[in-house]
Design a protein around this motif. Structure first.
Motif, PDB file in Angstrom:
ATOM      1  N   GLN A 187       4.752   7.546   1.811  1.00 44.74           N
ATOM      2  CA  GLN A 187       5.332   8.769   2.348  1.00 44.74           C
ATOM      3  C   GLN A 187       5.767   9.674   1.213  1.00 44.74           C
ATOM      4  O   GLN A 187       6.496   9.248   0.319  1.00 44.74           O
ATOM      5  CB  GLN A 187       6.550   8.429   3.229  1.00 44.74           C
ATOM      6  N   VAL A 188       5.309  10.931   1.255  1.00 49.74           N
ATOM      7  CA  VAL A 188       5.616  11.869   0.177  1.00 49.74           C
ATOM      8  C   VAL A 188       6.462  13.023   0.714  1.00 49.74           C
ATOM      9  O   VAL A 188       6.124  13.649   1.715  1.00 49.74           O
ATOM     10  CB  VAL A 188       4.324  12.415  -0.469  1.00 49.74           C
ATOM     11  N   THR A 189       7.575  13.263   0.023  1.00 49.67           N
ATOM     12  CA  THR A 189       8.449  14.386   0.304  1.00 49.67           C
ATOM     13  C   THR A 189       8.824  15.022  -1.023  1.00 49.67           C
ATOM     14  O   THR A 189       9.298  14.326  -1.927  1.00 49.67           O
ATOM     15  CB  THR A 189       9.736  13.929   1.027  1.00 49.67           C
ATOM     16  N   ASN A 190       8.572  16.314  -1.146  1.00 47.32           N
ATOM     17  CA  ASN A 190       8.910  17.050  -2.368  1.00 47.32           C
ATOM     18  C   ASN A 190       8.345  16.388  -3.612  1.00 47.32           C
ATOM     19  O   ASN A 190       9.000  16.324  -4.651  1.00 47.32           O
ATOM     20  CB  ASN A 190      10.420  17.220  -2.502  1.00 47.32           C
ATOM     21  N   GLY A 191       7.138  15.839  -3.529  1.00 44.27           N
ATOM     22  CA  GLY A 191       6.474  15.235  -4.682  1.00 44.27           C
ATOM     23  C   GLY A 191       6.881  13.816  -4.991  1.00 44.27           C
ATOM     24  O   GLY A 191       6.380  13.212  -5.938  1.00 44.27           O
ATOM     25  N   ARG A 192       7.781  13.235  -4.210  1.00 46.06           N
ATOM     26  CA  ARG A 192       8.271  11.865  -4.426  1.00 46.06           C
ATOM     27  C   ARG A 192       7.648  10.951  -3.381  1.00 46.06           C
ATOM     28  O   ARG A 192       7.731  11.225  -2.183  1.00 46.06           O
ATOM     29  CB  ARG A 192       9.788  11.845  -4.299  1.00 46.06           C
ATOM     30  N   MET A 193       7.049   9.843  -3.818  1.00 45.94           N
ATOM     31  CA  MET A 193       6.431   8.889  -2.899  1.00 45.94           C
ATOM     32  C   MET A 193       7.340   7.681  -2.720  1.00 45.94           C
ATOM     33  O   MET A 193       7.797   7.086  -3.694  1.00 45.94           O
ATOM     34  CB  MET A 193       5.067   8.428  -3.417  1.00 45.94           C
ATOM     35  N   THR A 194       7.575   7.314  -1.468  1.00 41.49           N
ATOM     36  CA  THR A 194       8.385   6.143  -1.152  1.00 41.49           C
ATOM     37  C   THR A 194       7.585   5.201  -0.259  1.00 41.49           C
ATOM     38  O   THR A 194       6.660   5.611   0.432  1.00 41.49           O
ATOM     39  CB  THR A 194       9.694   6.532  -0.440  1.00 41.49           C
ATOM     40  N   GLY A 195       7.968   3.936  -0.282  1.00 35.95           N
ATOM     41  CA  GLY A 195       7.322   2.939   0.568  1.00 35.95           C
ATOM     42  C   GLY A 195       5.852   2.752   0.272  1.00 35.95           C
ATOM     43  O   GLY A 195       5.070   2.397   1.151  1.00 35.95           O
ATOM     44  N   ALA A 196       5.469   2.939  -0.987  1.00 35.39           N
ATOM     45  CA  ALA A 196       4.048   2.904  -1.355  1.00 35.39           C
ATOM     46  C   ALA A 196       3.506   1.486  -1.445  1.00 35.39           C
ATOM     47  O   ALA A 196       4.170   0.587  -1.941  1.00 35.39           O
ATOM     48  CB  ALA A 196       3.837   3.604  -2.695  1.00 35.39           C
ATOM     49  N   THR A 197       2.282   1.334  -0.955  1.00 34.51           N
ATOM     50  CA  THR A 197       1.499   0.132  -1.191  1.00 34.51           C
ATOM     51  C   THR A 197       0.468   0.499  -2.242  1.00 34.51           C
ATOM     52  O   THR A 197      -0.212   1.520  -2.106  1.00 34.51           O
ATOM     53  CB  THR A 197       0.801  -0.337   0.103  1.00 34.51           C
ATOM     54  N   VAL A 198       0.369  -0.302  -3.297  1.00 39.51           N
ATOM     55  CA  VAL A 198      -0.543  -0.003  -4.394  1.00 39.51           C
ATOM     56  C   VAL A 198      -1.648  -1.045  -4.430  1.00 39.51           C
ATOM     57  O   VAL A 198      -1.380  -2.244  -4.475  1.00 39.51           O
ATOM     58  CB  VAL A 198       0.192   0.024  -5.753  1.00 39.51           C
ATOM     59  N   ASP A 199      -2.881  -0.565  -4.409  1.00 38.04           N
ATOM     60  CA  ASP A 199      -4.059  -1.432  -4.492  1.00 38.04           C
ATOM     61  C   ASP A 199      -4.789  -1.183  -5.797  1.00 38.04           C
ATOM     62  O   ASP A 199      -4.816  -0.048  -6.290  1.00 38.04           O
ATOM     63  CB  ASP A 199      -5.026  -1.153  -3.337  1.00 38.04           C
ATOM     64  N   ASP A 200      -5.409  -2.250  -6.350  1.00 37.05           N
ATOM     65  CA  ASP A 200      -6.199  -2.069  -7.564  1.00 37.05           C
ATOM     66  C   ASP A 200      -7.592  -1.565  -7.195  1.00 37.05           C
ATOM     67  O   ASP A 200      -7.890  -1.314  -6.027  1.00 37.05           O
ATOM     68  CB  ASP A 200      -6.248  -3.355  -8.395  1.00 37.05           C
ATOM     69  N   ARG A 201      -8.439  -1.423  -8.193  1.00 39.56           N
ATOM     70  CA  ARG A 201      -9.772  -0.849  -7.983  1.00 39.56           C
ATOM     71  C   ARG A 201     -10.657  -1.708  -7.091  1.00 39.56           C
ATOM     72  O   ARG A 201     -11.630  -1.227  -6.526  1.00 39.56           O
ATOM     73  CB  ARG A 201     -10.442  -0.582  -9.320  1.00 39.56           C
ATOM     74  N   ASP A 202     -10.302  -2.986  -6.919  1.00 41.08           N
ATOM     75  CA  ASP A 202     -11.085  -3.876  -6.062  1.00 41.08           C
ATOM     76  C   ASP A 202     -10.500  -4.001  -4.655  1.00 41.08           C
ATOM     77  O   ASP A 202     -11.001  -4.779  -3.847  1.00 41.08           O
ATOM     78  CB  ASP A 202     -11.177  -5.265  -6.702  1.00 41.08           C
ATOM     79  N   GLY A 203      -9.423  -3.253  -4.383  1.00 37.14           N
ATOM     80  CA  GLY A 203      -8.823  -3.266  -3.059  1.00 37.14           C
ATOM     81  C   GLY A 203      -7.765  -4.323  -2.848  1.00 37.14           C
ATOM     82  O   GLY A 203      -7.270  -4.489  -1.732  1.00 37.14           O
ATOM     83  N   PHE A 204      -7.385  -5.037  -3.909  1.00 36.23           N
ATOM     84  CA  PHE A 204      -6.331  -6.044  -3.804  1.00 36.23           C
ATOM     85  C   PHE A 204      -4.963  -5.380  -3.953  1.00 36.23           C
ATOM     86  O   PHE A 204      -4.759  -4.572  -4.859  1.00 36.23           O
ATOM     87  CB  PHE A 204      -6.483  -7.126  -4.878  1.00 36.23           C
ATOM     88  N   THR A 205      -4.044  -5.723  -3.101  1.00 37.34           N
ATOM     89  CA  THR A 205      -2.695  -5.167  -3.171  1.00 37.34           C
ATOM     90  C   THR A 205      -1.961  -5.786  -4.356  1.00 37.34           C
ATOM     91  O   THR A 205      -1.879  -7.005  -4.474  1.00 37.34           O
ATOM     92  CB  THR A 205      -1.923  -5.440  -1.870  1.00 37.34           C
ATOM     93  N   VAL A 206      -1.456  -4.929  -5.236  1.00 38.02           N
ATOM     94  CA  VAL A 206      -0.731  -5.402  -6.421  1.00 38.02           C
ATOM     95  C   VAL A 206       0.768  -5.156  -6.316  1.00 38.02           C
ATOM     96  O   VAL A 206       1.543  -5.749  -7.064  1.00 38.02           O
ATOM     97  CB  VAL A 206      -1.278  -4.761  -7.724  1.00 38.02           C
ATOM     98  N   ASP A 207       1.183  -4.289  -5.397  1.00 45.39           N
ATOM     99  CA  ASP A 207       2.615  -4.027  -5.219  1.00 45.39           C
ATOM    100  C   ASP A 207       2.838  -3.369  -3.866  1.00 45.39           C
ATOM    101  O   ASP A 207       1.947  -2.706  -3.342  1.00 45.39           O
ATOM    102  CB  ASP A 207       3.141  -3.126  -6.335  1.00 45.39           C
ATOM    103  N   ARG A 208       4.019  -3.589  -3.329  1.00 46.67           N
ATOM    104  CA  ARG A 208       4.397  -3.000  -2.041  1.00 46.67           C
ATOM    105  C   ARG A 208       5.777  -2.375  -2.143  1.00 46.67           C
ATOM    106  O   ARG A 208       6.597  -2.779  -2.968  1.00 46.67           O
ATOM    107  CB  ARG A 208       4.451  -4.067  -0.949  1.00 46.67           C
ATOM    108  N   ASN A 209       5.996  -1.400  -1.284  1.00 45.51           N
ATOM    109  CA  ASN A 209       7.302  -0.754  -1.163  1.00 45.51           C
ATOM    110  C   ASN A 209       7.796  -0.154  -2.475  1.00 45.51           C
ATOM    111  O   ASN A 209       8.973  -0.218  -2.808  1.00 45.51           O
ATOM    112  CB  ASN A 209       8.335  -1.724  -0.584  1.00 45.51           C
TER     113      ASN A 209
END
Length: 59
Positions: free
Chosen positions: A18-40
């Motif tokens: 979720q992005v508000t005023n350029g700040r992203m919160t609650g992000a799920t981050v995936d690597d180039r192969d689609g594996f989740t490397v971090d959440r929230n």
């Protein structure tokens, strides 16, 4: 607040959250192969996300 996806152009990590005023919160981050490397994750800006993604080890 809107859901957005940011993709680092160097190592292709993708953050979706979720992005508000350029700040992203609650992000799920995936690597180039689609594996989740971090959440929230919170990134104060797209540039902060890019810097964080570039410090991650690439295989």
């Amino acid at each position: 607040m809107a859901t957005e996806g940011w993709i680092d152009p160097i190592n292709h990590y993708k953050a979706v959250g979720q992005v508000t005023n350029g700040r992203m919160t609650g992000a799920t981050v995936d690597d180039r192969d689609g594996f989740t490397v971090d959440r929230n994750r919170t990134f104060e800006s797209k540039d902060e996300f890019f810097a964080w993604a570039r410090t991650r080890k690439r295989w």
